[in-house]
Write an enzyme that holds these catalytic residues in place. Structure first.
Site, PDB file in Angstrom:
ATOM      1  N   HIS A  42       0.792  -1.239   0.000  1.00 65.60           N
ATOM      2  CA  HIS A  42       0.000   0.000   0.000  1.00 65.60           C
ATOM      3  C   HIS A  42       0.820   1.282   0.000  1.00 65.60           C
ATOM      4  CE1 HIS A  42       0.421  -0.074   4.441  1.00 65.60           C
ATOM      5  NE2 HIS A  42       0.184   1.215   4.382  1.00 65.60           N
ATOM      6  N   GLU A  78       3.663   5.361  -3.385  1.00 69.70           N
ATOM      7  CA  GLU A  78       3.825   6.709  -2.839  1.00 69.70           C
ATOM      8  C   GLU A  78       5.270   6.979  -2.407  1.00 69.70           C
ATOM      9  OE1 GLU A  78       2.233   9.240   0.891  1.00 69.70           O
ATOM     10  OE2 GLU A  78       1.169   7.405   0.367  1.00 69.70           O
ATOM     11  N   ASP A  79       5.916   5.960  -1.839  1.00 64.60           N
ATOM     12  CA  ASP A  79       7.229   6.191  -1.216  1.00 64.60           C
ATOM     13  C   ASP A  79       8.430   5.788  -2.066  1.00 64.60           C
ATOM     14  OD1 ASP A  79       5.826   7.055   0.943  1.00 64.60           O
ATOM     15  OD2 ASP A  79       6.022   5.220   2.110  1.00 64.60           O
ATOM     16  N   ASP A  92     -24.313   0.689  33.552  1.00 64.61           N
ATOM     17  CA  ASP A  92     -23.935  -0.425  32.669  1.00 64.61           C
ATOM     18  C   ASP A  92     -22.497  -0.275  32.169  1.00 64.61           C
ATOM     19  OD1 ASP A  92     -24.563   1.749  31.246  1.00 64.61           O
ATOM     20  OD2 ASP A  92     -25.771   0.758  29.724  1.00 64.61           O
TER      21      ASP A  92
END
Length: 734
Positions: free
Chosen positions: A84, A88-89, A271
Site C-alpha cells: 500500500h 507513494e514512497d 452499565d
C-alpha cells in the site's frame, strides 16, 4: 549499532504469523503471490525506517495482519496491504503493480495512494484524499477496509510521533475513521480508535478511567459469573448446549461519553459492561433461538421495558443484528444483555468483510442495507460539486447516525437517518418530488415539510407544480442527498439570477458611459461591500441593491463623494476579551523562535495556563488558542491540519483567567457562605458570578471564578469538595 540479523528474524516472524492466519483460505498459488508482494515491498522499503526506528516493512506487514485477523479479508487485500505504500514512497508506479499483480490490486492501491499537488483555497488536502478514496469505495470496499487497518496500526504506534502530529492524526481519526468503522460495522476497531484518540488528546482522563476499570476487574468478574450462572444452567436444561457467554467492559471512550452526557461520576454509571450470549445455531433457527434466550434471561431478571432493542427483525444499516435488553440484577444494578448468534457476532466484530463469508444466493437485509449505503455514497459523489470540506461534512453526518424506519403509502420500507423529516423522505423517493414537495400526510394527518419522522410512520408526500426549494429548506433536511440537491437547485437559480443582474448592470454602466471592465466591476463590489461581482449581480437582480445607486463618482477615486462602505472588524469582540483579561503576548511560546505573536484565547473552551493547548491560525484573527479537549479540536485538526501550531504556556505571570466550576450537593443553611468563604478568603480568588438553584433539598450551582492557572483551579476544586454537603465539584467549559 543496528543488529541486522535480529531485525531480519523479527521481519520473518511477522511474515510467518501473517501466513499462518491466511492459510485457511489460500487457494492454488495464493502463497506465491503473497510471497512476491512481500519481497517487492521488502525491496522497495529496504532503506526506510519508521519514526520509532524500526524497519519500515513491519508497518505493511502489520496492516496486512490486521486486514486478515481483525477484519477477515483475503489474498487480494493481503497483497494490497503489503504494497500500500510502495507507489507513494518509492520509484514503483501503478503500472508496475498492475503488470506484476493484476488490475484488481492496482485499482485498490491507486485508491490508497495519496494525491499530491495544489488544492483550491479553502479545501484541505486530507479532505481531497478522502474524497478520492471514496470514489474507489464505489468499485471496491476493500480500499476503505485496508485504509482502516493502516490507520489502526498508525494509531497503535502513535507514541513515537511528535506531539503536534499525534494531535493531528488522532483528531483526523476521530473525525473520519472511527465513524467510518462504525458505519461498516467494525465495532471492535471503532472502539479501539476512539480509545486511542482519547489516550493522546486527554491522557489524564484516559488513565483515570482505565485505572478504574482495572481496579474494579475482580469484583466485576465475580459479579458476571454470579449473574450468568442460573442462565447457563437453564440454557443447558433446555437443550441449548452450544453457546458462549462473556462479559465485556464498555470502551473507555463510551464510558467518558456517558459520564459527560449524564453528568455522573464513574461509580454512578450503571452499565459499565455488557454481557453477551452467543449461540451456535443454523441460520434458519436463529430468530426463535434468540427469543428463547431472551425469555430465559427475563425469567431470572426483571427487564427494563424501554430498553429492548430488536435488531434481528430489522438489522441496522451497517448489518448489525442482535437482541439487546437491560435487566435488573439481584444486587440492584442494571445490566445490558446482548443476545446474538455466532454469525451475527462475526458480523458485529468484522462488519462488511464477514458478509461475504456468509453470502448465500439471496442477499440478507444486513447486506442490502450496506449495499444501499454504498450506493448512497456513490450518489453523493456523483452530485457533489462543492468543495471537499463541505463534502466531508455532508459525508460525516451520514456516518454516525441511527436509523428511522418508515413506510410508503404502499407499505414499502424506507430507511432514513435518525432525525429525518418529511422533506428528506420526499427526496429519497425522487429528486423531482423533493423539489415540488408542499407538505406530507403522516399516518393520514397533514404535517409540514419540517415534520420529524418516527419509526413506523407511513408517509405520503403532497406536491405542487408551483413549489420550489428555498434556502430555508436546508434547515430541516438531514440526508446528504436532500441537502446536495437543494444546494444544487439554489446554485443554479442564483446563477440564473446573476445573469439577469449582469444584463441590468451592463445597461446601467453603458448609460453612464462606464466600461464594464474587471477593474470597474471590482470597484463596484468593493464600494457596496459585496464579496464578489457575481454576488453583486445577484443582489441587483433580486432588488437588494438599487441600480440608481450606481453613480459616476464610484469610478473616480479623486471625487469628493468617493467613499467605500466600511467593513466591520471581525475580531473586535476577541480584542475586548483580551483587554478585560489583560493577556500579555509573552504568555505563550508558540512554535520555535517566535517571540511576539498576535493570538486570542478561544471562547469555546476558555484555556487557562496549565491546560494542554494548541494554536490555530485563523484567516483574520491571528492565532486562537484552544484546549486539546475542546469540542472543536477534532474538526480543526482534521480539516485544517496545516494551520495547527504547537503551543505551550511559558513562565507564569500573575494574571487571571476565567474558569467555570459546577457544584452539586444537599441543601443546608450556610452552604453558600462556606463556598464563597473558601473562594474569597482562603485562596484569594475573585468570583465573577454565582448561580444556585435549589430543588427538593438538592441544589446545583455554577460559579465563574478568576484563577491564575490549572494548579490554582485544582486546589480550589479540592478545597470545595471537602465542604460538608457537597457531592460533586467539577470544572466546566463555559
Amino acid at each position: 549499532m543496528i543488529d541486522h540479523e535480529a531485525e531480519r528474524k523479527e521481519i520473518l516472524r511477522h511474515y510467518r504469523k501473517l501466513l499462518r492466519h491466511a492459510k485457511p483460505f489460500l487457494k492454488d498459488n495464493d502463497a506465491k503471490i503473497i510471497k512476491k508482494a512481500f519481497n517487492t515491498s521488502l525491496e522497495a522499503h529496504k532503506d526506510m525506517r519508521r519514526k520509532s526506528g524500526e524497519p519500515y516493512i513491519l508497518h505493511p506487514l502489520a496492516v496486512a495482519q490486521i486486514a486478515v485477523e481483525e477484519i477477515g479479508l483475503g489474498t487480494t487485500s493481503i497483497v494490497a496491504a503489503l504494497l500500500h505504500d510502495v507507489v507513494e514512497d518509492t520509484d514503483l508506479e501503478i503500472a508496475d503493480i498492475e503488470r506484476d499483480f493484476g488490475p484488481k490490486v492496482a485499482k485498490i492501491i491507486e485508491g490508497l495512494t495519496k494525491i499530491s499537488g495544489v488544492f483550491e483555497y479553502g479545501t484541505s488536502q486530507q479532505a481531497e484524499n478522502f474524497r478520492k478514496m471514496l470514489l474507489t469505495l464505489s468499485d471496491d470496499v476493500r480500499v476503505i477496509l485496508i485504509k482502516l487497518a493502516d490507520r489502526l496500526h498508525n494509531m497503535r504506534t502513535l507514541g513515537s510521533m511528535a506531539r503536534d502530529k499525534q494531535l493531528k492524526i488522532a483528531s483526523e481519526t476521530m473525525y473520519l475513521y472511527a465513524p467510518l468503522a462504525h458505519r461498516l460495522g467494525l465495532y471492535a476497531i471503532k472502539s479501539e480508535l476512539e480509545d486511542l484518540h482519547l489516550k493522546y488528546t486527554d491522557t489524564e482522563t484516559y488513565k483515570f478511567i482505565s485505572n478504574k476499570i482495572r481496579q474494579t476487574k475482580s469484583a466485576r468478574n465475580k459479579f458476571i459469573s454470579d449473574f450468568i450462572h442460573p442462565i447457563e444452567e437453564e440454557l443447558r436444561r433446555q437443550g441449548l448446549t452450544d453457546f458462549e457467554v462473556k462479559g465485556r467492559p464498555k470502551s473507555i471512550y463510551s464510558i467518558l461519553k456517558k459520564m459527560k452526557k449524564q453528568n455522573v461520576t464513574f461509580e454512578e454509571i450503571y452499565d459499565l459492561f455488557a454481557i453477551r450470549i452467543i449461540l451456535n445455531v443454523p441460520y434458519e433457527q436463529e430468530k426463535p433461538a434468540c427469543w428463547r434466550v431472551y425469555s430465559i434471561v427475563t425469567d431470572f431478571y426483571q427487564p427494563n421495558p424501554d430498553r429492548l432493542r430488536d435488531w434481528i427483525s430489522t438489522p441496522k444499516a451497517n448489518g448489525y443484528e442482535a437482541l439487546h435488553t437491560t435487566v435488573m440484577s439481584k444486587t440492584g444494578q442494571w445490566v445490558e444483555v446482548q443476545i446474538r448468534t455466532k454469525r451475527m457476532d462475526d458480523i458485529a466484530e468484522r462488519g462488511y468483510a464477514a458478509h461475504w463469508k456468509y453470502k448465500t444466493g439471496v442477499p440478507s437485509a444486513a447486506e442490502s442495507g450496506l449495499d444501499n449505503w454504498i450506493n448512497k455514497v456513490r450518489d453523493m459523489l456523483d452530485v457533489n460539486n462543492t468543495n471537499a470540506i463541505e463534502f466531508l461534512d455532508e459525508f460525516r453526518t451520514n456516518l454516525f447516525v441511527e436509523e428511522v424506519f418508515v413506510f410508503t403509502p404502499k407499505g414499502e420500507l424506507i430507511i432514513l437517518p435518525d432525525r429525518a423529516t418529511a422533506l428528506d423522505f420526499a427526496f429519497e423517493i425522487h429528486t423531482q418530488i423533493g423539489y415540488q414537495c408542499l407538505g406530507a400526510k403522516v399516518n393520514q394527518k397533514l404535517v409540514p415539510l419540517s415534520f420529524r419522522l418516527h419509526n413506523g410512520d407511513q408517509v405520503e408526500i403532497l406536491t405542487s407544480q408551483k413549489q420550489k426549494p428555498t434556502g430555508e429548506w436546508l434547515k430541516f433536511v438531514t440526508t446528504s442527498k436532500a441537502r446536495s440537491k437543494i444546494k444544487e437547485f439554489l446554485r443554479e437559480e442564483r446563477k440564473g439570477k446573476a445573469e439577469e443582474g449582469k444584463l441590468l448592470v451592463d445597461e446601467r454602466l453603458s448609460h453612464l458611459a462606464v466600461e464594464p471592465s474587471a477593474a470597474n466591476l471590482n470597484r463596484l463590489a468593493a464600494y457596496f461591500n459585496v464579496p464578489s461581482v457575481q454576488d453583486f449581480y445577484y443582489r441587483v437582480a433580486v432588488g437588494l441593491l438599487d441600480l440608481k445607486e450606481i453613480k459616476e463618482y464610484i469610478f473616480n477615486p479623486h471625487s469628493e463623494k468617493y467613499k467605500p462602505a466600511s467593513i466591520l472588524e471581525g475580531s473586535s469582540f476577541d480584542k475586548e476579551v483580551e483587554k478585560i483579561r489583560g493577556i500579555s503576548s509573552q504568555l505563550l511560546v508558540i512554535g520555535g523562535g517566535t517571540d511576539k505573536i498576535d493570538y486570542t484565547l478561544a471562547s469555546c473552551c476558555n484555556p487557562i495556563p496549565g491546560d494542554d493547548v494548541f494554536g490555530f491560525q485563523t484567516e483574520d484573527q491571528g492565532i486562537t488558542i484552544h484546549r486539546t479537549t475542546c469540542p472543536k479540536a477534532v474538526e480543526l485538526m482534521s480539516n485544517y491540519g496545516h494551520r495547527i501550531v504547537k503551543a505551550k504556556w511559558t513562565g507564569q505571570q500573575e494574571l487571571s483567567f476565567l474558569a467555570g466550576i459546577s457544584i452539586k450537593g444537599t441543601d443546608r443553611v450556610g452552604l453558600v457562605n462556606d463556598v464563597t468563604k473558601i473562594i474569597s478568603n482562603s485562596l484569594k480568588v475573585n468570583m465573577r458570578s454565582i448561580t444556585i438553584d435549589s430543588h427538593d433539598g438538592v441544589f446545583e450551582g455554577r460559579l465563574m471564578v478568576f484563577v491564575n492557572d490549572t494548579a490554582q483551579l485544582e486546589k480550589l476544586i479540592q478545597r470545595l469538595s471537602k465542604v460538608s454537603g457537597l457531592l460533586s465539584v467539577d470544572r466546566f467549559d463555559s
